[in-house]
Scaffold this motif. Structure first.
Motif, PDB file in Angstrom:
ATOM      1  N   ALA A 143       0.834  -1.212   0.000  1.00 13.69           N
ATOM      2  CA  ALA A 143       0.000   0.000   0.000  1.00 13.69           C
ATOM      3  C   ALA A 143       0.867   1.260   0.000  1.00 13.69           C
ATOM      4  O   ALA A 143       0.550   2.249  -0.677  1.00 13.69           O
ATOM      5  N   LEU A 144       1.966   1.221   0.739  1.00 12.32           N
ATOM      6  CA  LEU A 144       2.851   2.385   0.834  1.00 12.32           C
ATOM      7  C   LEU A 144       3.491   2.717  -0.511  1.00 12.32           C
ATOM      8  O   LEU A 144       3.634   3.895  -0.875  1.00 12.32           O
ATOM      9  N   PHE A 145       3.854   1.685  -1.264  1.00 10.30           N
ATOM     10  CA  PHE A 145       4.548   1.893  -2.540  1.00 10.30           C
ATOM     11  C   PHE A 145       3.639   1.595  -3.737  1.00 10.30           C
ATOM     12  O   PHE A 145       4.142   1.403  -4.846  1.00 10.30           O
ATOM     13  N   TRP A 146       2.325   1.564  -3.515  1.00 14.22           N
ATOM     14  CA  TRP A 146       1.396   1.176  -4.578  1.00 14.22           C
ATOM     15  C   TRP A 146       1.563   2.038  -5.825  1.00 14.22           C
ATOM     16  O   TRP A 146       1.691   1.527  -6.938  1.00 14.22           O
ATOM     17  N   ARG A 147       1.565   3.349  -5.664  1.00 12.00           N
ATOM     18  CA  ARG A 147       1.648   4.242  -6.826  1.00 12.00           C
ATOM     19  C   ARG A 147       2.960   4.036  -7.581  1.00 12.00           C
ATOM     20  O   ARG A 147       2.973   3.984  -8.818  1.00 12.00           O
ATOM     21  N   GLN A 148       4.053   3.920  -6.851  1.00 19.67           N
ATOM     22  CA  GLN A 148       5.348   3.730  -7.497  1.00 19.67           C
ATOM     23  C   GLN A 148       5.421   2.381  -8.204  1.00 19.67           C
ATOM     24  O   GLN A 148       5.909   2.279  -9.338  1.00 19.67           O
ATOM     25  N   LEU A 149       4.914   1.334  -7.576  1.00 15.87           N
ATOM     26  CA  LEU A 149       4.924   0.012  -8.186  1.00 15.87           C
ATOM     27  C   LEU A 149       4.047  -0.026  -9.427  1.00 15.87           C
ATOM     28  O   LEU A 149       4.423  -0.607 -10.452  1.00 15.87           O
ATOM     29  N   THR A 153       5.241  -0.449 -13.335  1.00 16.40           N
ATOM     30  CA  THR A 153       4.714  -1.583 -14.086  1.00 16.40           C
ATOM     31  C   THR A 153       4.150  -1.138 -15.426  1.00 16.40           C
ATOM     32  O   THR A 153       4.381  -1.765 -16.460  1.00 16.40           O
ATOM     33  N   VAL A 154       3.399  -0.025 -15.417  1.00  9.31           N
ATOM     34  CA  VAL A 154       2.778   0.475 -16.644  1.00  9.31           C
ATOM     35  C   VAL A 154       3.828   0.973 -17.627  1.00  9.31           C
ATOM     36  O   VAL A 154       3.821   0.622 -18.815  1.00  9.31           O
ATOM     37  N   SER A 155       4.763   1.795 -17.131  1.00 11.18           N
ATOM     38  CA  SER A 155       5.805   2.344 -18.002  1.00 11.18           C
ATOM     39  C   SER A 155       7.018   2.750 -17.168  1.00 11.18           C
ATOM     40  O   SER A 155       6.992   3.807 -16.522  1.00 11.18           O
ATOM     41  N   PRO A 156       8.065   1.944 -17.153  1.00 14.46           N
ATOM     42  CA  PRO A 156       9.267   2.306 -16.402  1.00 14.46           C
ATOM     43  C   PRO A 156       9.871   3.630 -16.867  1.00 14.46           C
ATOM     44  O   PRO A 156      10.414   4.385 -16.048  1.00 14.46           O
ATOM     45  N   GLU A 157       9.756   3.929 -18.171  1.00 13.46           N
ATOM     46  CA  GLU A 157      10.327   5.168 -18.698  1.00 13.46           C
ATOM     47  C   GLU A 157       9.603   6.394 -18.131  1.00 13.46           C
ATOM     48  O   GLU A 157      10.232   7.362 -17.698  1.00 13.46           O
ATOM     49  N   ILE A 158       8.277   6.344 -18.123  1.00 15.26           N
ATOM     50  CA  ILE A 158       7.503   7.465 -17.577  1.00 15.26           C
ATOM     51  C   ILE A 158       7.747   7.580 -16.079  1.00 15.26           C
ATOM     52  O   ILE A 158       7.867   8.694 -15.545  1.00 15.26           O
ATOM     53  N   ALA A 159       7.826   6.450 -15.393  1.00 14.82           N
ATOM     54  CA  ALA A 159       8.087   6.483 -13.955  1.00 14.82           C
ATOM     55  C   ALA A 159       9.437   7.142 -13.668  1.00 14.82           C
ATOM     56  O   ALA A 159       9.564   7.943 -12.736  1.00 14.82           O
ATOM     57  N   SER A 160      10.441   6.827 -14.473  1.00 15.39           N
ATOM     58  CA  SER A 160      11.756   7.455 -14.296  1.00 15.39           C
ATOM     59  C   SER A 160      11.693   8.945 -14.563  1.00 15.39           C
ATOM     60  O   SER A 160      12.309   9.749 -13.847  1.00 15.39           O
ATOM     61  N   ALA A 161      10.924   9.329 -15.595  1.00 13.88           N
ATOM     62  CA  ALA A 161      10.791  10.747 -15.920  1.00 13.88           C
ATOM     63  C   ALA A 161      10.119  11.528 -14.798  1.00 13.88           C
ATOM     64  O   ALA A 161      10.381  12.719 -14.625  1.00 13.88           O
ATOM     65  N   GLU A 162       9.262  10.858 -14.022  1.00 14.96           N
ATOM     66  CA  GLU A 162       8.575  11.511 -12.913  1.00 14.96           C
ATOM     67  C   GLU A 162       9.359  11.437 -11.610  1.00 14.96           C
ATOM     68  O   GLU A 162       8.856  11.788 -10.555  1.00 14.96           O
ATOM     69  N   GLY A 163      10.594  10.979 -11.696  1.00 14.51           N
ATOM     70  CA  GLY A 163      11.453  10.940 -10.522  1.00 14.51           C
ATOM     71  C   GLY A 163      11.376   9.661  -9.715  1.00 14.51           C
ATOM     72  O   GLY A 163      11.982   9.553  -8.645  1.00 14.51           O
ATOM     73  N   MET A 164      10.628   8.677 -10.198  1.00 14.17           N
ATOM     74  CA  MET A 164      10.546   7.393  -9.504  1.00 14.17           C
ATOM     75  C   MET A 164      11.719   6.508  -9.917  1.00 14.17           C
ATOM     76  O   MET A 164      12.432   6.808 -10.874  1.00 14.17           O
TER      77      MET A 164
END
Length: 267
Positions: A143-149, A153-164
């Protein structure tokens, strides 16, 4: 009413279904079904090492599964082999080493078959506490890392661009799966825990309009399978672990009868 052993089995099974449902969703989304099987085989290695070295089984199984998961991540970074090839190597190597380690245990008095197929009717209240303690801890981290996980999962590239950090998210996920496998091995067994991760989540995916709904629905499908499987085992003298997985399969097959247009219409 029901015998105490049956109540313990029911509570423990519901605990496994509760935590394996949401994690199973990530296993499905990331196409990691074979990873779950690898963790199961690593757990058998952990059981054998615990017996050989006279160590407490739950932490030994968890530590072994985590080490195998970290080995996978390290080998992926080296490159040269696909992930499924690495999983094949680690899965079968863990299983073989587990059987070798078991053969080295002097005067082995533990039935390894119970670890392969589970022995849910023999669980103690301590086992139930381990399941719920480890399971609720895993759900809290999830639950704590739900958004990051989910973003990773959906797009590692977009997650990296958002600072994740997708790499950290993957590490968290594999550790959580290892934890769930470790606490579940005595309940449904090495050979069946992957089914409990995959089948309820696959069922929920067909009828869920959002990831959050799918996580809840997956747990509910798993719980329904536990209840149906245990009562089938009680009434028809069936092995409880396989009966639970068979019930999960029936729930999945029933979901196939839901018209596709109804599913799409809810999204």
């Amino acid at each position: 009413m029901f015998a105490e052993f049956f109540v313990r089995a029911l509570v423990a099974g519901l605990g496994v279904a509760l935590v394996s449902g949401p994690l199973g969703c990530f296993v499905i989304w990331r196409r990691m079904a074979y990873f779950g099987e690898t963790m199961a085989h690593a757990s058998l290695l952990g059981v054998s090492l615990g017996l050989l070295l006279d160590l407490p089984l739950p932490p030994t199984v968890f530590a072994t599964a985590v080490l195998v998961a970290l080995a996978l991540l390290g080998l992926e970074r080296l490159g040269g082999l696909s992930t499924d090839a690495l999983l094949g190597i680690l899965s079968h190597a863990s299983l073989a080493l587990g059987l070798v380690a078991a053969a080295l245990v002097p005067n082995l008095r533990v039935d390894l078959m119970s670890f392969l197929f589970g022995d849910i009717l023999a669980v103690t209240w301590f086992d139930v506490a381990v399941v719920f303690g480890g399971g609720l801890g895993a759900l809290g981290v999830l639950a704590l890392f739900w958004r990051q996980l989910l973003a990773s999962t959906v797009s590692p590239e977009i997650a990296s661009a958002e600072g994740m950090k997708p790499g950290i998210a993957r590490l968290i996920l594999v550790v959580l799966v290892a934890a769930v496998v470790a606490v579940s091995i005595k309940i449904v067994g090495v050979l069946l825990i992957t089914a409990m991760l995959v089948i309820p989540a696959a069922t929920a995916r067909r009828v869920s309009p959002s990831p959050e709904v799918m996580a809840v629905a997956s747990s509910l499908c798993g719980m329904a399978a536990v209840v149906a499987g245990l009562f089938a085992s009680l009434n028809f003298d069936l092995p409880p672990g396989p009966a639970i997985v068979a019930a999960a399969l029936l729930v999945f097959l029933a979901s196939l009868a839901v018209p596709r247009r109804l599913i799409m219409g809810s999204r």
